[in-house]
Design an enzyme around this catalytic site. Sequence first.
Site, PDB file in Angstrom:
ATOM      1  N   ASP A  13      86.665  12.695  -7.206  1.00  0.00           N
ATOM      2  CA  ASP A  13      85.375  12.664  -7.903  1.00  0.00           C
ATOM      3  C   ASP A  13      84.273  13.400  -7.149  1.00  0.00           C
ATOM      4  O   ASP A  13      83.102  13.034  -7.237  1.00  0.00           O
ATOM      5  CB  ASP A  13      84.919  11.208  -8.168  1.00  0.00           C
ATOM      6  N   LYS A  16      84.618  18.604  -8.359  1.00  0.00           N
ATOM      7  CA  LYS A  16      85.443  19.821  -8.330  1.00  0.00           C
ATOM      8  C   LYS A  16      85.384  20.565  -9.653  1.00  0.00           C
ATOM      9  O   LYS A  16      85.423  21.790  -9.694  1.00  0.00           O
ATOM     10  CB  LYS A  16      86.904  19.467  -8.020  1.00  0.00           C
ATOM     11  N   ALA A  39      93.256  12.211 -13.372  1.00  0.00           N
ATOM     12  CA  ALA A  39      92.068  12.982 -12.981  1.00  0.00           C
ATOM     13  C   ALA A  39      91.060  13.015 -14.132  1.00  0.00           C
ATOM     14  O   ALA A  39      91.422  12.827 -15.287  1.00  0.00           O
ATOM     15  CB  ALA A  39      92.478  14.408 -12.638  1.00  0.00           C
ATOM     16  N   GLY A  40      89.820  13.251 -13.790  1.00  0.00           N
ATOM     17  CA  GLY A  40      88.799  13.407 -14.815  1.00  0.00           C
ATOM     18  C   GLY A  40      87.784  14.411 -14.313  1.00  0.00           C
ATOM     19  O   GLY A  40      87.006  14.119 -13.417  1.00  0.00           O
ATOM     20  N   HIS A  41      87.842  15.617 -14.833  1.00  0.00           N
ATOM     21  CA  HIS A  41      86.935  16.668 -14.375  1.00  0.00           C
ATOM     22  C   HIS A  41      85.828  16.873 -15.406  1.00  0.00           C
ATOM     23  O   HIS A  41      86.085  17.259 -16.538  1.00  0.00           O
ATOM     24  CB  HIS A  41      87.713  17.970 -14.129  1.00  0.00           C
ATOM     25  N   ARG A 144     115.255  11.479  -8.495  1.00  0.00           N
ATOM     26  CA  ARG A 144     116.064  12.449  -9.247  1.00  0.00           C
ATOM     27  C   ARG A 144     116.570  11.930 -10.587  1.00  0.00           C
ATOM     28  O   ARG A 144     117.603  12.328 -11.076  1.00  0.00           O
ATOM     29  CB  ARG A 144     117.218  12.981  -8.383  1.00  0.00           C
ATOM     30  N   GLN A 221      92.039  14.701  -7.690  1.00  0.00           N
ATOM     31  CA  GLN A 221      91.866  13.611  -6.714  1.00  0.00           C
ATOM     32  C   GLN A 221      91.297  14.185  -5.403  1.00  0.00           C
ATOM     33  O   GLN A 221      90.531  15.130  -5.459  1.00  0.00           O
ATOM     34  CB  GLN A 221      93.193  12.852  -6.479  1.00  0.00           C
ATOM     35  N   THR A 236      97.019   8.070  -4.279  1.00  0.00           N
ATOM     36  CA  THR A 236      97.743   8.429  -5.488  1.00  0.00           C
ATOM     37  C   THR A 236      99.145   8.889  -5.070  1.00  0.00           C
ATOM     38  O   THR A 236      99.479   8.850  -3.874  1.00  0.00           O
ATOM     39  CB  THR A 236      96.962   9.475  -6.317  1.00  0.00           C
ATOM     40  N   ALA A 296      85.389   8.960 -14.618  1.00  0.00           N
ATOM     41  CA  ALA A 296      85.494   9.790 -15.829  1.00  0.00           C
ATOM     42  C   ALA A 296      86.740   9.425 -16.634  1.00  0.00           C
ATOM     43  O   ALA A 296      86.804   9.648 -17.831  1.00  0.00           O
ATOM     44  CB  ALA A 296      85.539  11.270 -15.451  1.00  0.00           C
TER      45      ALA A 296
HETATM   46  P1  IMP Z   1      96.888   6.499  -9.642  1.00  0.00           P
HETATM   47  O1  IMP Z   1      96.634   7.927  -9.319  1.00  0.00           O
HETATM   48  O2  IMP Z   1      96.558   6.141 -11.070  1.00  0.00           O
HETATM   49  O3  IMP Z   1      98.238   6.057  -9.226  1.00  0.00           O
HETATM   50  O4  IMP Z   1      95.856   5.625  -8.770  1.00  0.00           O
HETATM   51  C1  IMP Z   1      95.957   5.525  -7.344  1.00  0.00           C
HETATM   52  C2  IMP Z   1      94.573   5.524  -6.703  1.00  0.00           C
HETATM   53  O5  IMP Z   1      93.986   6.797  -6.860  1.00  0.00           O
HETATM   54  C3  IMP Z   1      93.573   4.538  -7.330  1.00  0.00           C
HETATM   55  O6  IMP Z   1      92.715   4.064  -6.318  1.00  0.00           O
HETATM   56  C4  IMP Z   1      92.793   5.390  -8.288  1.00  0.00           C
HETATM   57  O7  IMP Z   1      91.522   4.863  -8.555  1.00  0.00           O
HETATM   58  C5  IMP Z   1      92.712   6.690  -7.496  1.00  0.00           C
HETATM   59  N1  IMP Z   1      92.538   7.867  -8.340  1.00  0.00           N
HETATM   60  C6  IMP Z   1      93.465   8.470  -9.121  1.00  0.00           C
HETATM   61  N2  IMP Z   1      92.939   9.548  -9.720  1.00  0.00           N
HETATM   62  C7  IMP Z   1      91.667   9.643  -9.309  1.00  0.00           C
HETATM   63  C8  IMP Z   1      90.612  10.586  -9.551  1.00  0.00           C
HETATM   64  O8  IMP Z   1      90.771  11.580 -10.264  1.00  0.00           O
HETATM   65  N3  IMP Z   1      89.432  10.338  -8.923  1.00  0.00           N
HETATM   66  C9  IMP Z   1      89.259   9.286  -8.091  1.00  0.00           C
HETATM   67  N4  IMP Z   1      90.204   8.397  -7.821  1.00  0.00           N
HETATM   68  C10 IMP Z   1      91.401   8.573  -8.428  1.00  0.00           C
END
Ligand code: IMP
Length: 425
Positions: A13, A16, A39-41, A144, A221, A236, A296
């Site tokens: 966040d 980017k 992700a949320g861009h 796999r 991320q 993640t 996001a």
């Molecule tokens: P997952 O990616 O859904 O498995 O989540 C694992 C960790 O990564 C959690 O703490 C999420 O909140 C964090 N996370 C995953 N994607 C993002 C992102 O795009 N921005 C911020 N934190 C993220």
Amino acid sequence: MPTTVIVGSQWGDEGKGKLVDVLTEDADIVARFQGGHNAGHTVVIGKEKFILHLIPSGILHKGKLCLIGNGTVVDPLCLIKEIDGLKEKGIVVSEKNLLLSKNAHLIMPYHMVIEAASENNKGSKKIGTTGRGIGPAYVDKMSRSGIRVSDLLYPEIFREKLEKNLRYYSHIEGISALSANEIYDNYMKYRERLGSLIADTDIVINDAIEKGRNVLFEGAQGTLLDIDHGSYPYVTSSSASAGGACIGLGVGPTKIDRVIGVAKAYTTRVGSGPFPTEIKDALGERLRERGGEYGATTGRPRRCGWLDMVSLRHSVRINGLTGLAITKLDILDGLDEIQICTAYKCNGKRIVDFPKELPLLESAEPIYESLSGWKVSTHGITEFSALPKEAQSYIRKIEEILRVPVDIISTGQERESLILLRRQF
Ligand code: IMP
């Protein structure tokens, strides 16, 4: 800019999306290399706000080719919805502007069910995932037994793998309620929609690099969420650091020219896990409100804190950063004092390197250096010299501690709110 990797230097966040959007002007190809629709861009263009989860933000520009690389995990329904959403806003997606790697792995409906069960099993130690099935999809990849995008092109193989996986996971609560027939039918419909986008993205990107095209690698991320180099297990499931760009697109390390790390002028984190510089009082709330710090993807409030040089130093090292982009500087406007964390105190000892061991990181107390804040607005400023001198000192301090130049400063959500310090793009 021949080949530039953009990575998050904190816990995601960092803004980017806007950076990639701006740098896309000079790019021919924009490529995602890891993660999925966790992700949320967010990109603001004029009065329009776009939130992209899987498609690189380069899609918002005409004439650019976007790639979703082999290192990603793809929920085809989410991708279709994103494509449809863009169409409603006048952006047509086709194989001319988006290609999807044959080797990317598919997120399947059972991955969400497995993730919920896995999080429940963790009790008070939940990761706080986005619930999108990301982790379990990568687990299948590594064991796999994953289903890849290319399997959509071979219905019999797809069906066999699907049934095998449903059988394998049948002991998990909720799996038996899933119907193989229904999943199969749905995914074959998704194939109809996405089939023309499926490609050998590794060949496309390497050919482009060979021809001297400008390529932007868009990380999702952040480094501290990287499966190897982040605050494990609160991370993640992909390689969110710069090395992931090579693996996740099939590009050799010798082909990467520069790596830009994006960092907010403060720090945020969403989900659980250690966060030494977190501000738990009204000031943290102020940053959250001023900065619009809500996820996001999930809408969850983000935890907010001061800038952390210990974790950033780790990011500089792990990513081999050639430059930094500091975003959301304007959110710090109006503060009397700004703290910058230069070291941690762990078990009574002063440490300057990001601890690998979770207990150490959890016990870390930040050691701060205090800097003067500034009272005027920096919002929308486009020249470094126009920043208040305290804000200039803040940026210089970051450079001095990290020994990496700050190339870009973002002073607002809009595309124009940007200071380019080193015009190397
Ligand atoms: P997952 O990616 O859904 O498995 O989540 C694992 C960790 O990564 C959690 O703490 C999420 O909140 C964090 N996370 C995953 N994607 C993002 C992102 O795009 N921005 C911020 N934190 C993220």
